[in-house]
Design an enzyme around this catalytic site. Sequence first.
Site, PDB file in Angstrom:
ATOM      1  N   CYS A 103     -35.914 -14.828  -3.030  1.00  0.00           N
ATOM      2  CA  CYS A 103     -34.829 -13.904  -2.679  1.00  0.00           C
ATOM      3  C   CYS A 103     -33.544 -14.295  -3.374  1.00  0.00           C
ATOM      4  CB  CYS A 103     -34.640 -13.781  -1.177  1.00  0.00           C
ATOM      5  SG  CYS A 103     -34.955 -15.202  -0.164  1.00  0.00           S
ATOM      6  N   HIS A 134     -27.445 -10.063   0.820  1.00  0.00           N
ATOM      7  CA  HIS A 134     -27.801 -11.024  -0.216  1.00  0.00           C
ATOM      8  C   HIS A 134     -27.413 -10.605  -1.633  1.00  0.00           C
ATOM      9  CE1 HIS A 134     -30.767 -14.651  -0.066  1.00  0.00           C
ATOM     10  NE2 HIS A 134     -29.502 -14.991  -0.012  1.00  0.00           N
TER      11      HIS A 134
END
Lengths: 495, 495
Positions: free
Chosen positions: B58, B96
């Site tokens: 990620c 994110h």
Amino acid sequence: ATASTSSQPPNVVIMLMDDMGWGDLGCNGEPNRETPNLDQMAREGLIASSMYTAAPLCSPSYTPQNMVGGIPDDEVLLPELLAQKGYTSGLVGKWHLGHQPQYLPLKHGFDFWFGAPNCHFGPYADLLTPNIPVFLNDSMVGRYYEDFHIDKNNGVSNMTQLFTDAAVEFINREANRGPFFLLWAPDATHAPTYASEKYRGTSRRGRYGEAVRELDAGVGAILDALRAHQVDNNTLVVFTSDNGAALVSKYNGGSNGPFLCGKQTTFEGGMRAPGIFWWPGVIPAGTTTHQVSSENTQPSQPYEEAVAEWCGRRWICSRTAAQLAGVQTPQDRIYDGLALAKSLTHPQLEVQRPVFLYRGNRLMAVRRGPLKIHLWTFSTPTAELQKGINFCPGAEVPNVTTPTPTNHTARPILFNVEVDPGERYPVSHLSRTYKDAIQMLKKVVKEHEEKLVPGEPQLNWCDQAVMHWRPHGCEALKECLPIPQSNPYLCDWPH
Amino acid sequence: ATASTSSQPPNVVIMLMDDMGWGDLGCNGEPNRETPNLDQMAREGLIASSMYTAAPLCSPSYTPQNMVGGIPDDEVLLPELLAQKGYTSGLVGKWHLGHQPQYLPLKHGFDFWFGAPNCHFGPYADLLTPNIPVFLNDSMVGRYYEDFHIDKNNGVSNMTQLFTDAAVEFINREANRGPFFLLWAPDATHAPTYASEKYRGTSRRGRYGEAVRELDAGVGAILDALRAHQVDNNTLVVFTSDNGAALVSKYNGGSNGPFLCGKQTTFEGGMRAPGIFWWPGVIPAGTTTHQVSSENTQPSQPYEEAVAEWCGRRWICSRTAAQLAGVQTPQDRIYDGLALAKSLTHPQLEVQRPVFLYRGNRLMAVRRGPLKIHLWTFSTPTAELQKGINFCPGAEVPNVTTPTPTNHTARPILFNVEVDPGERYPVSHLSRTYKDAIQMLKKVVKEHEEKLVPGEPQLNWCDQAVMHWRPHGCEALKECLPIPQSNPYLCDWPH
Ligand SMILES: [Ca+2]
Ligand SMILES: [Ca+2]
């Protein structure tokens, strides 16, 4: 409807695949999803997630024709049990419980047989040994590679079609004549894999996938036949396989999904079998059972390899199917198989019991609940590895995928195969779980060994004279061959 | 109904899981089958068997709070595109894409946000650095481990419940007010995994499985909300994950099914994502597409790790969803993502195109059709292995799972991942298939590199001063912390 309220005991159809892996089914996660009929069967029925084969291979594969032994007369096979309630039993496909005349299916409870006593190995064009015969009932009707062709170059053969047609015809014949038992055991996924011409080039998985696709179509045809005769509501259909996929065949073998290693080993990839149970109106649709179960009823048998396979071919339902049919299993011997009919209708029920995993005569591992305990480990012998033979390709778990039989009895290796189906992360021997597991292990192995009555090994003796020189029926076909002098010798099985 | 005949463009719901593996879904073969809602979603929709993530992780996970960079203003995100057609866009869960104020979701097209800018890492009780804030729209409403608790000892947290409730409330609010886009990005399957109290002890797979079960229930709740508002026939729902399961977490990570290795690697286990597309009445039920697809629209981005993830979070549907909404993607840049709306309604269609798999800035492999070609291989760095960190536990494919970045450009390694999803059996470099693949590879890599416009790396600079000392909203909560002196330095990412 339930089994108990039906006026007639249910028909039983067991679809036993050969070397097909747990992971070859779309519903078990094969990424190309090429099994629409099996996937639908699973949606309409019950997936058994933790079903184990009796042994990680079908039987010694190199010289099967030499084998002298076979299924002893005092073993009571499922069709013999079911005959007590008037079942007609048919076998379509591979037998593999011995090929001398006294061992053949019609001597052991089957009323009908179309198929072969052994795998569809050659000798191909080698005229020194006879090709494997194909039987209709008690007579040979031809031989593989002669009358029943399999093209070794492109894998084309219509055998799966013949086996499907024979199964459907058996159902057409028997559906309205009292209960029947059909064991459908086509072997197209066993090397050398094959499929009909119409399946060539249809699979994303190549030749192996073509075989799977045609077998899947056969599953569909058989279920359709049951529906057409309106006996689907009174027929239990079970789909499974006799051992894990043969990873040794690389591209030409199947998939064991997330499991470790393949055929020949007692890791999950060798022993965990696909399991689908289908019985519309009785088994609730779209369900899963986690019941740990075994395809064999083992302890009255020796753990010679072929005999374990025979357990596989005699199969689990010797207890469960007998229970459904309302037949008592013989009381003169101990079965450790369970009668699990209730688990089929109540998938959330779970009987805690151990399943014992053997390789040859050796107890290698025990599965109970989520736990699997390895007493011995063994992957591919070093000598075979050097020849490019590998039962665990791409896998290497330290101290687990050992190239020699390794004794862990003093400190067994424990996995929780529900959280770790790939057998990658041994549970610490310092943990409470480990200590409890060892206590349990000692108890269940002791009980198992106390009850175990070793049978007569059937694989010790080999003899060229017992090969298929003159099977019954050869005269009419003019395919009899001269029998050589008998010369029994101790068999030498390479694995 | 089809997209083109609807009076209103379809709603779009993207369910983006965090570190959930391809093999974690029952319908993809997770043996315990604990995802009934996803399995039903798959039965009612389309399974995409070959969907790839943008990058195998990620974003750098060790010091995310230090990161100075973020999503550049000139990137056009899906919600910005959809706004042209009157969509209201909501993000529930992890963002994110940079956590400085200018990078947050409401600055990049979202109308609603409930969630956190980073993963739910600590510092836990370490008071030297601030805990990760949770935002409602543009204001912090609390911090992880303070106001939004996650019990590190037993993994109990109600965050998935909050994220599910927020998603359902968003749908309740928007369902009858014009088209909406919802990105549901809960991160319960990212370490440290968590689930609500009511899920404790409910999974055969332990804590990780509890997280999966609760997320699966969330999927069911969201689909139910769409049904309740009768917008299910005008909503495309996509379920996927941002990278493969983190095998490094052992028991506490997920499953990549039959695929090799996990998160952090460009083997199938790191890159192949689960994919389910659901749109009742438009997408045919119970279908599979083999279309090779990518979750990112990459080439206008640098291949810094976090940026690749951003591609993941900007996502696939930037082309497909834009196409469905009838919006033109910007013409001033090259997208190599495809508009695949037709593949959803016609699963048998297949566009032959390459997907490029990166680790960091390096083009590691190319997937096209059944073929996957490794230009570089890299599993776990030796230094990490020595610490017990392993991205490929139990797997060892010679010359493939290399512990150092290994250049195969002179002789790339070729797999057919349709017959060999485990990347175990390299195709012989003497074969016709190999030679053709290399020709194809050269062509597509050349085209790719010619079109590629490297972006500004966003991960190079770190600075303690950009951490979450004083997020907007901290005053009202009395959770503002003093900002240390700015001292930018080159980030050091361990993997
Ligand atoms: Ca077999
Ligand atoms: Ca992730």
